[in-house]
Design a protein around this motif. Structure first.
Motif, PDB file in Angstrom:
ATOM      1  N   PRO A  32       0.819  -1.221   0.000  1.00  0.00           N
ATOM      2  CA  PRO A  32       0.000   0.000   0.000  1.00  0.00           C
ATOM      3  C   PRO A  32       0.850   1.268   0.000  1.00  0.00           C
ATOM      4  CG  PRO A  32      -0.743  -1.510   1.710  1.00  0.00           C
ATOM      5  CD  PRO A  32       0.470  -2.120   1.098  1.00  0.00           C
ATOM      6  N   LEU A  61       2.350   1.862  -3.473  1.00  0.00           N
ATOM      7  CA  LEU A  61       1.357   2.387  -4.414  1.00  0.00           C
ATOM      8  C   LEU A  61       1.093   3.876  -4.162  1.00  0.00           C
ATOM      9  CD1 LEU A  61      -1.219  -0.518  -4.638  1.00  0.00           C
ATOM     10  CD2 LEU A  61       0.255   0.324  -6.443  1.00  0.00           C
ATOM     11  N   GLN A  62       1.015   4.239  -2.877  1.00  0.00           N
ATOM     12  CA  GLN A  62       0.788   5.658  -2.567  1.00  0.00           C
ATOM     13  C   GLN A  62       1.937   6.521  -3.060  1.00  0.00           C
ATOM     14  OE1 GLN A  62      -0.691   6.376   1.598  1.00  0.00           O
ATOM     15  NE2 GLN A  62      -0.832   4.168   1.584  1.00  0.00           N
ATOM     16  N   PHE A  93       4.302   3.762 -14.189  1.00  0.00           N
ATOM     17  CA  PHE A  93       5.067   4.072 -12.983  1.00  0.00           C
ATOM     18  C   PHE A  93       6.513   3.575 -13.026  1.00  0.00           C
ATOM     19  CE2 PHE A  93       0.740   3.980 -10.870  1.00  0.00           C
ATOM     20  CZ  PHE A  93       0.676   5.356 -10.759  1.00  0.00           C
ATOM     21  N   LEU A 144       4.020   5.803  -5.466  1.00  0.00           N
ATOM     22  CA  LEU A 144       4.025   5.818  -6.928  1.00  0.00           C
ATOM     23  C   LEU A 144       3.028   6.848  -7.434  1.00  0.00           C
ATOM     24  CD1 LEU A 144       4.237   2.015  -7.788  1.00  0.00           C
ATOM     25  CD2 LEU A 144       6.002   3.733  -8.160  1.00  0.00           C
ATOM     26  N   GLN A 145       1.849   6.853  -6.828  1.00  0.00           N
ATOM     27  CA  GLN A 145       0.826   7.802  -7.261  1.00  0.00           C
ATOM     28  C   GLN A 145       1.230   9.233  -6.926  1.00  0.00           C
ATOM     29  OE1 GLN A 145      -3.342   7.292  -5.920  1.00  0.00           O
ATOM     30  NE2 GLN A 145      -3.768   8.146  -7.920  1.00  0.00           N
TER      31      GLN A 145
END
Lengths: 450, 326
Positions: free
Chosen positions: A94, A97-98, A126, A100-101
């Protein structure tokens, strides 16, 4: 505060509500602590710092020595190795992903567990394409099973393999001995050439250990399930929960049903200690000898030795797995697109996933090399594990990955796997009746995929 | 807060707007002085509201915005209006989480508040080592929630836990506390109560000390028993504080998170194989950070907010009736 007049009370209600909001909003942002690092603000001549982020307990990726060796030889590219957490699915992924975003905060090189590779393959935006840096030349060095997972949905190479699970059976010598069974590793391997004889051995063991509090044959549902699934998936079109079109086939793939039924039969026969993997109870049972045998991918050896501690040394050993080959887990390294130094990062990645890096990682963390050159290196092939009674782990795991086929893992593989295995745990512990478990299993998997 | 009850009781309801000494300074002063007088209080309270705007109001609004999207963490997003809310209302696992949260709330808070009331009443009496007991009762509060949860989870361990060992002495079979709703709720409630009973007791004790002694004296002269004094004087006079304590407990109870997460041992946020003890807060985190469905999680966060408001209002109307037959 509340002793004042009525409007004071209303104000208090407002403040309470506000507090509630603050609490609610905190709750949904979990532990989003972006770790410092990555941006080595390098002017042209200055040395570049490449940050490597990994996960895993104990020695995790085992890069300590490899990084030291690199740093000594490359003053202009200094590597900083940070292991962020020991938990992948619920902490590392998680957060990754955060970051990366958000477009910042990841390392220049990030470790990714096999289970999340489907998810990452579907997000090519990404990650940096590694082919321009010459890493596509490494193809012949990897088994197809490992190489193919590093190609994203745009057909670009974005990740290279680190370790590979392989498969063995870890067992407590003293417990088998006490039950009147052979405990020497070659004889133990001969005890269970297939799953039927494994079941027979289990029943014999349990008959010698009756009563409450006596050790059980197996730990619980998770490890057994993953071992069987890793063998069954290649027999059924090399797919697990998803077909190659990313459609959920949890109810149609015979590999899943066979693995489920195997776990059920062991649980119904009372051969499991009813423990969910990677919980404190499970850790305690490893330490205290709550069960005798457990399915063991190479990296699991590090988990066991870490949990059992020094007093467990020499009590454990590794034998072959019923039914032969299999792979469970193993990881990859990728370079996020947000890295400021993709070229240097790719160089370091090439080194860490090369023969030298693989061999050092195996020596440090039992991370069995996924590269063929690493596997064939005498330092790996002839390796013996001191904790596991000097078991020839290099040979055992090398044999188990020889004919490995690539298993396709869907985008939501990790979520479906977690949800489905939860049902197995519930069935084993008795909160889900055996008769309803298969329906619940499919329901949970379908919901997680939706 | 003073711990000395023998001091003369302060005036009950200190007036909220007692004229202050500074007031005379503004009288007939310059324009700046008047501005200073008017603006300074707002200036002084502004840091809280600024911080609240950044860390409270903004996330709130952003969460509302996200909840209208099919928003995947680090993935695609598309506007879907109220679909997340509609899906939530028909989602059995969401309501399962609501039932768990309310169940744990009820079986933890009610005994907790009654116990806190009894303890504070006892500590309000003249007893030996009063200060020691008053501080002691507050001690659990300074321990970390995680530490409490870890220790209790070990106590409730199936194979090597102390509670099952103790029950085993009476021939009870080892209980897998995580396995059924009732046992998991009970175990989690004990963690909550261990930590928060003393906190509530101290707040109630502070309020008890503001009750004028002459009321009790008059009641004694009229022949009222201590028990009657407790119910007819102490409890009614505590009402505003009880409201506060109930509010805090309601909010804490409905956002319960750490204890059940640690109790599971494995932070998948599932709260047991069939969600036997998954709370709403865990449901939200699971949707957002295990299944990466941010939109759905945001909608659930808003529904939790609505639930807390409703719960608080119900408790408020309930509590204000306590001893309120005037």
């Amino acid at each position: 505060m509340l002793n004042s007049k009525r409007h004071g009370k209303l104000a208090a209600v407002a403040v309470m509500a506000a507090t509630a909001l603050a609490i609610t909003s905190c709750g949904s942002s979990d532990s989003a602590t972006p770790s410092a690092g990555s941006t080595g603000s390098a002017a042209a001549a200055e040395p570049v710092t490449i940050t490597v982020h990994t996960f895993g307990g104990g020695a995790n990726f085992g890069y300590k020595k490899a990084v030291e060796t690199w740093n000594a030889a490359h003053p202009n590219i200094q590597v900083k190795y940070q292991n962020l957490t020991d938990r992948f699915e619920d902490v590392y992924l998680p957060q990754l992903l955060q970051k990366l975003q958000a477009g910042s905060g990841t390392g220049d090189i990030v470790g990714i567990d096999e289970g999340a590779m489907g998810l990452m393959k579907a997000r090519p935006q990404f990650f940096a394409d590694l082919a321009p840096y010459g890493l596509d030349s490494r193809k012949s060095d990897f088994p197809a099973a490992k190489w193919d997972n590093g190609i994203n949905k745009d057909g670009k190479l974005f990740a290279l393999g680190t370790d590979i699970g392989g498969m063995g059976m870890c067992y407590r010598k003293d417990l088998l001995e006490k039950a009147g069974l052979p405990s020497e590793r070659d004889e133990v391997t001969k005890l269970w050439p297939d799953w039927a004889s494994f079941m027979e051995t289990g029943k014999k063991f349990q008959a010698a250990n009756p009563g409450k509090g006596a050790p059980k044959f197996l730990d619980g549902p998770n490890t057994l399930y993953n071992v069987v699934l890793s063998q069954e998936a290649p027999k059924n079109g090399n797919i697990a929960y998803f077909d190659t079109g990313n459609q959920l086939v949890i109810d149609k793939n015979p590999a899943i049903k066979t693995s489920f039924d195997t776990v059920k039969s062991y649980s119904e026969a009372g051969l499991t200690a009813k423990l969910a993997s990677f919980t404190p109870e499970w850790n305690a049972a490893i330490k205290k000898g709550g069960f005798a045998v457990m399915g063991c991918p190479a990296w699991m050896l590090g988990v066991i030795s870490g949990n059992a501690g020094d007093e467990g040394k020499g009590k454990w050993d590794v034998a072959g797995v019923p039914g032969g080959a299999g792979n469970w887990g193993g990881s990859y390294l990728a370079v996020p697109a947000q890295s400021k130094h993709p070229k240097e990062a790719a160089e370091v990645l090439n080194y860490l996933t090369g023969k030298e890096g693989h061999v050092m990682a195996f020596q440090e963390a039992q991370a069995f090399p996924s590269s063929l050159s690493g596997q064939q290196d005498p330092a790996v092939a002839d390796m013996k594990n001191e904790f596991f009674s000097d078991a020839p782990t290099g040979k055992i795991f090398g044999d188990s990955v020889k004919d490995l086929l690539p298993v396709f893992l869907g985008e939501k593989h990790a979520q479906v796997k977690t949800a489905a295995e939860k049902v197995l745990e519930g069935m084993d512990k008795g909160s889900i009746p055996y008769g309803e478990a298969w329906t619940k299993f499919i329901e949970a998997g379908t919901k997680a995929a939706g | 807060m003073t711990l000395n009850v023998d001091a003369p009781a302060p005036a009950r309801r200190p007036g909220p707007r007692r004229p202050s000494g500074h007031r005379s300074a503004g009288r007939g002063g310059s324009g700046f002085a008047r501005f200073d007088l008017r603006a300074t209080p707002y200036f002084l309270v502004s840091p809280y509201f600024l911080l609240f705007a950044i860390f409270g109001v903004f996330p709130l609004g952003y969460t509302l915005w996200v909840s209208l999207y099919d928003w995947e963490l680090a993935g695609d997003k598309s506007f879907i209006g109220l679909d997340n809310y509609i899906a939530l209302i028909t989602d059995g696992s969401f309501w399962n989480a609501v039932v768990n949260t309310l169940g744990i709330f009820v079986i933890s808070t009610i005994p907790q508040l009654i116990l806190a009331l009894v303890i504070s009443n006892a500590l309000n009496k003249r007893i030996r080592g009063r200060l020691f007991f008053r501080l002691g009762i507050l001690l659990p509060l300074v321990t970390s929630v995680v530490a409490v949860a870890v220790v209790f989870t070990q106590l409730y361990g199936r194979d090597y836990g102390m509670i099952n060992w103790f029950l085993g002495l009476f021939g009870v079979d080892a209980i897998e506390w995580q396995n059924q709703s009732w046992s998991a709720w009970l175990a989690i409630s004990t963690m909550i109560d261990w930590r928060w009973t003393g906190y509530n007791a101290i707040i109630l004790l502070a309020a008890m000390q503001t009750i004028p002694k002459d009321l009790y004296e008059a009641a004694s002269l009229d022949g009222a028993s201590p028990r009657r004094q407790f119910w007819q004087i102490t409890v009614p006079m505590l009402r505003p504080t009880l409201v506060f304590v109930v509010f805090i407990s309601t909010i804490g109870g409905l956002t319960l998170f750490t204890e059940p997460v640690m109790f599971e041992g494995n932070p998948t946020m599932a709260g047991g194989a069939t969600g036997q003890y998954q709370t709403v807060a865990m449901f939200i985190v699971k949707e957002a950070f295990r299944d990466f469905d941010m939109g759905y999680a945001s909608a659930a966060a808003w529904l939790l907010f609505a639930l807390i408001l409703i719960g608080t209002l119900i408790n408020y109307s309930f509590t204000r009736r306590i001893g309120g037959k005037k």
